[in-house]
Design a protein around this motif. Sequence first.
Motif, PDB file in Angstrom:
ATOM      1  N   ASN A  20       1.346   6.551  -6.860  1.00 42.19           N
ATOM      2  CA  ASN A  20       0.247   7.473  -7.167  1.00 42.19           C
ATOM      3  C   ASN A  20       0.680   8.925  -7.010  1.00 42.19           C
ATOM      4  O   ASN A  20       0.308   9.793  -7.815  1.00 42.19           O
ATOM      5  CB  ASN A  20      -0.942   7.182  -6.254  1.00 42.19           C
ATOM      6  CG  ASN A  20      -1.598   5.847  -6.558  1.00 42.19           C
ATOM      7  OD1 ASN A  20      -1.440   5.322  -7.660  1.00 42.19           O
ATOM      8  ND2 ASN A  20      -2.312   5.295  -5.597  1.00 42.19           N
ATOM      9  N   ARG A  21       1.452   9.170  -5.961  1.00 44.27           N
ATOM     10  CA  ARG A  21       1.928  10.534  -5.749  1.00 44.27           C
ATOM     11  C   ARG A  21       2.825  10.988  -6.905  1.00 44.27           C
ATOM     12  O   ARG A  21       2.710  12.119  -7.412  1.00 44.27           O
ATOM     13  CB  ARG A  21       2.683  10.600  -4.421  1.00 44.27           C
ATOM     14  CG  ARG A  21       3.072  12.000  -3.970  1.00 44.27           C
ATOM     15  CD  ARG A  21       4.543  12.299  -4.171  1.00 44.27           C
ATOM     16  NE  ARG A  21       5.381  11.309  -3.525  1.00 44.27           N
ATOM     17  CZ  ARG A  21       6.663  11.182  -3.782  1.00 44.27           C
ATOM     18  NH1 ARG A  21       7.247  11.937  -4.702  1.00 44.27           N
ATOM     19  NH2 ARG A  21       7.381  10.261  -3.161  1.00 44.27           N
TER      20      ARG A  21
ATOM     21  N   LEU B 166      -1.481  16.756  -1.424  1.00 44.32           N
ATOM     22  CA  LEU B 166      -1.052  15.420  -1.810  1.00 44.32           C
ATOM     23  C   LEU B 166      -0.027  14.846  -0.847  1.00 44.32           C
ATOM     24  O   LEU B 166      -0.142  13.706  -0.362  1.00 44.32           O
ATOM     25  CB  LEU B 166      -0.489  15.466  -3.232  1.00 44.32           C
ATOM     26  CG  LEU B 166      -0.035  14.140  -3.840  1.00 44.32           C
ATOM     27  CD1 LEU B 166      -1.211  13.177  -3.945  1.00 44.32           C
ATOM     28  CD2 LEU B 166       0.589  14.374  -5.205  1.00 44.32           C
ATOM     29  N   TYR B 167       1.017  15.664  -0.567  1.00 43.33           N
ATOM     30  CA  TYR B 167       2.054  15.178   0.347  1.00 43.33           C
ATOM     31  C   TYR B 167       1.514  14.984   1.761  1.00 43.33           C
ATOM     32  O   TYR B 167       1.911  14.056   2.477  1.00 43.33           O
ATOM     33  CB  TYR B 167       3.230  16.164   0.364  1.00 43.33           C
ATOM     34  CG  TYR B 167       4.168  15.989  -0.810  1.00 43.33           C
ATOM     35  CD1 TYR B 167       4.130  16.862  -1.896  1.00 43.33           C
ATOM     36  CD2 TYR B 167       5.081  14.937  -0.828  1.00 43.33           C
ATOM     37  CE1 TYR B 167       4.981  16.700  -2.972  1.00 43.33           C
ATOM     38  CE2 TYR B 167       5.939  14.769  -1.906  1.00 43.33           C
ATOM     39  CZ  TYR B 167       5.883  15.651  -2.981  1.00 43.33           C
ATOM     40  OH  TYR B 167       6.714  15.471  -4.042  1.00 43.33           O
TER      41      TYR B 167
ATOM     42  N   LEU C  69       0.998   4.162  -2.789  1.00 44.25           N
ATOM     43  CA  LEU C  69       0.845   5.594  -2.465  1.00 44.25           C
ATOM     44  C   LEU C  69       1.955   6.413  -3.107  1.00 44.25           C
ATOM     45  O   LEU C  69       1.714   7.510  -3.657  1.00 44.25           O
ATOM     46  CB  LEU C  69       0.853   5.783  -0.945  1.00 44.25           C
ATOM     47  CG  LEU C  69      -0.442   5.455  -0.197  1.00 44.25           C
ATOM     48  CD1 LEU C  69      -0.206   5.514   1.307  1.00 44.25           C
ATOM     49  CD2 LEU C  69      -1.545   6.414  -0.599  1.00 44.25           C
ATOM     50  N   GLU C  70       3.171   5.896  -3.022  1.00 44.90           N
ATOM     51  CA  GLU C  70       4.296   6.613  -3.616  1.00 44.90           C
ATOM     52  C   GLU C  70       4.163   6.695  -5.137  1.00 44.90           C
ATOM     53  O   GLU C  70       4.420   7.747  -5.743  1.00 44.90           O
ATOM     54  CB  GLU C  70       5.604   5.914  -3.235  1.00 44.90           C
ATOM     55  CG  GLU C  70       5.936   6.001  -1.756  1.00 44.90           C
ATOM     56  CD  GLU C  70       7.158   5.196  -1.391  1.00 44.90           C
ATOM     57  OE1 GLU C  70       7.628   4.420  -2.255  1.00 44.90           O
ATOM     58  OE2 GLU C  70       7.640   5.328  -0.254  1.00 44.90           O
TER      59      GLU C  70
ATOM     60  N   ASN D 274       0.830  -1.214   0.000  1.00 44.50           N
ATOM     61  CA  ASN D 274       0.000   0.000   0.000  1.00 44.50           C
ATOM     62  C   ASN D 274       0.863   1.262   0.000  1.00 44.50           C
ATOM     63  O   ASN D 274       0.558   2.245  -0.687  1.00 44.50           O
ATOM     64  CB  ASN D 274      -0.914   0.007   1.224  1.00 44.50           C
ATOM     65  CG  ASN D 274      -2.077  -0.949   1.056  1.00 44.50           C
ATOM     66  OD1 ASN D 274      -2.276  -1.509  -0.016  1.00 44.50           O
ATOM     67  ND2 ASN D 274      -2.850  -1.148   2.102  1.00 44.50           N
ATOM     68  N   ILE D 275       1.946   1.234   0.777  1.00 48.70           N
ATOM     69  CA  ILE D 275       2.850   2.391   0.803  1.00 48.70           C
ATOM     70  C   ILE D 275       3.480   2.599  -0.569  1.00 48.70           C
ATOM     71  O   ILE D 275       3.589   3.739  -1.056  1.00 48.70           O
ATOM     72  CB  ILE D 275       3.935   2.193   1.879  1.00 48.70           C
ATOM     73  CG1 ILE D 275       3.317   2.275   3.280  1.00 48.70           C
ATOM     74  CG2 ILE D 275       5.034   3.248   1.733  1.00 48.70           C
ATOM     75  CD1 ILE D 275       4.311   2.113   4.387  1.00 48.70           C
TER      76      ILE D 275
ATOM     77  N   GLU E 140      -0.369  11.749   1.741  1.00 46.30           N
ATOM     78  CA  GLU E 140       0.565  10.620   1.744  1.00 46.30           C
ATOM     79  C   GLU E 140       1.208  10.442   3.111  1.00 46.30           C
ATOM     80  O   GLU E 140       1.324   9.313   3.623  1.00 46.30           O
ATOM     81  CB  GLU E 140       1.648  10.826   0.689  1.00 46.30           C
ATOM     82  CG  GLU E 140       2.645   9.649   0.656  1.00 46.30           C
ATOM     83  CD  GLU E 140       3.891   9.971  -0.134  1.00 46.30           C
ATOM     84  OE1 GLU E 140       4.027  11.106  -0.609  1.00 46.30           O
ATOM     85  OE2 GLU E 140       4.741   9.072  -0.256  1.00 46.30           O
ATOM     86  N   GLU E 141       1.590  11.553   3.718  1.00 42.11           N
ATOM     87  CA  GLU E 141       2.241  11.476   5.032  1.00 42.11           C
ATOM     88  C   GLU E 141       1.290  10.925   6.085  1.00 42.11           C
ATOM     89  O   GLU E 141       1.663  10.067   6.892  1.00 42.11           O
ATOM     90  CB  GLU E 141       2.738  12.873   5.438  1.00 42.11           C
ATOM     91  CG  GLU E 141       3.451  12.872   6.791  1.00 42.11           C
ATOM     92  CD  GLU E 141       3.931  14.267   7.173  1.00 42.11           C
ATOM     93  OE1 GLU E 141       3.696  15.203   6.380  1.00 42.11           O
ATOM     94  OE2 GLU E 141       4.520  14.401   8.254  1.00 42.11           O
TER      95      GLU E 141
ATOM     96  N   GLU F  88      -1.464   9.022   5.618  1.00 46.06           N
ATOM     97  CA  GLU F  88      -1.765   7.612   5.397  1.00 46.06           C
ATOM     98  C   GLU F  88      -0.544   6.734   5.679  1.00 46.06           C
ATOM     99  O   GLU F  88      -0.669   5.634   6.212  1.00 46.06           O
ATOM    100  CB  GLU F  88      -2.246   7.391   3.957  1.00 46.06           C
ATOM    101  CG  GLU F  88      -3.575   8.043   3.631  1.00 46.06           C
ATOM    102  CD  GLU F  88      -4.675   7.547   4.538  1.00 46.06           C
ATOM    103  OE1 GLU F  88      -5.480   8.382   4.997  1.00 46.06           O
ATOM    104  OE2 GLU F  88      -4.714   6.337   4.812  1.00 46.06           O
ATOM    105  N   SER F  89       0.642   7.244   5.311  1.00 40.51           N
ATOM    106  CA  SER F  89       1.865   6.473   5.575  1.00 40.51           C
ATOM    107  C   SER F  89       2.094   6.297   7.065  1.00 40.51           C
ATOM    108  O   SER F  89       2.516   5.222   7.520  1.00 40.51           O
ATOM    109  CB  SER F  89       3.068   7.168   4.927  1.00 40.51           C
ATOM    110  OG  SER F  89       2.966   7.185   3.525  1.00 40.51           O
TER     111      SER F  89
END
Length: 430
Positions: A158-159, A188-189, A155-156, A151-152, A192-193, A195-196
């Motif tokens: 997708n970002r 966006l960041y 995410l990366e 998943n991570i 991501e942060e 969710e990460s």
Amino acid sequence: MSSKLAVCGVCDYQHINKASVVWCSECDEGLCEGCKVHHAASKGSRNHSIVLIYDYQNLPSNILQITQICPILGFSIYKSYYVSNQKLTKKHDTPCCRRCVVETHNDCKEIDALDDIIQNVKSSNAFLEIEQIMAELSKNLQRIRINRKENIRNLEENRTQIEKEVHQTRILINTHLDKLQESLMKELYAAEETESKKINHLISSIQKEEKDIADCQTTLDKIKQHASDLQTFLALKHIQLDVTNNERPGQRTSHIFFIEESQKLVVTSGNVNCIRVIDMKNKKTEKSINVGSQNYGIAHRDGKLFFNGYHGGLNVVSLDAMWSNNLYFINKDNSVSCSNLQGTLKWKLELKGFIECARGITVDNHGRVYVSGYSSHNVIVISLGETKHRLLLSKTDGLHFQQSLSFDRTNNQLLIANHRNDAFFYDVSK
């Protein structure tokens, strides 16, 4: 404890300092080479099991600390008794010496010889089951951890893809998109942060549980190889409790009610404090209502939902359980009651011996009440305004642990859903 293991217990008693080479769990002391020979030849100890002192010292410290002496009177508990967990008092569940049986446990019913309980404990089903459960837990935790890492990575990726699209758009459009880009990139960041962090926190928790499981497996291996039967049995009790605490109960759908006017499907969730409303036109959940209690059977009238809250009392009814101005509901003892909308009881019908574990109730256009028995695999029908009933359907008609039922008043059909796989429509005549 380490000093006790290092010296021969027999020689130490004679004020002679000799290093122990083996350990006897039943004597609860170490033995040097000379005493080891005498111990093996003596009639009272020749059948004792001994292990190398090095292997015994490698047992976990909490296993070494398990006492083999009665904590009350100080006598050895070998060749003694085990008091099982008393069903009424919920206490004891402990080994005791012969004297304690008379002085402390005189009223206890379940007292067994300790030799009988610990015999073959390392090859018992309980020990093998614990090994299997921990292996499965370890495998499941590993699979979840790998999935979260994936998943991570997604995410990366997708970002990165979004970032590329934002830069391409910036080239094609005017300066206004520069500000929009900055805003989008920050969101966006941040997403991501956030969710990460959540996923990393979950991964950390999983890794900790994996480590605990691995440590427990190592402990089991050492116990199996070197611990005495008594130590194995008592340690197994603690491990079983720890493994049980890692299990998580599931959730399930309990009952449903279809509101024809609005084409809404109302679904109860049993032991989860939530009722879902599903729009059948687009097959999507419209809302979830937190009702603060368990919920089972449910019905609708004049824009209101009436649901069975189990311990909540008569403020709830089961699926489709209203007709005219009456409420029909199943009691805890599997009897069926009828009341008006103000809660005044009109009649109660005992169904003991005819139905087991009633799970569903519904009413047809003529006021006949249908009740489903989950464990008895049958459906009975109760006549309008009476307390007479008869068997309508049984296991020979395809019923098998049916979970719920509902009457389609438009098509005059009875819908019954089994717990697994099958659901049936039955035409009902007048």
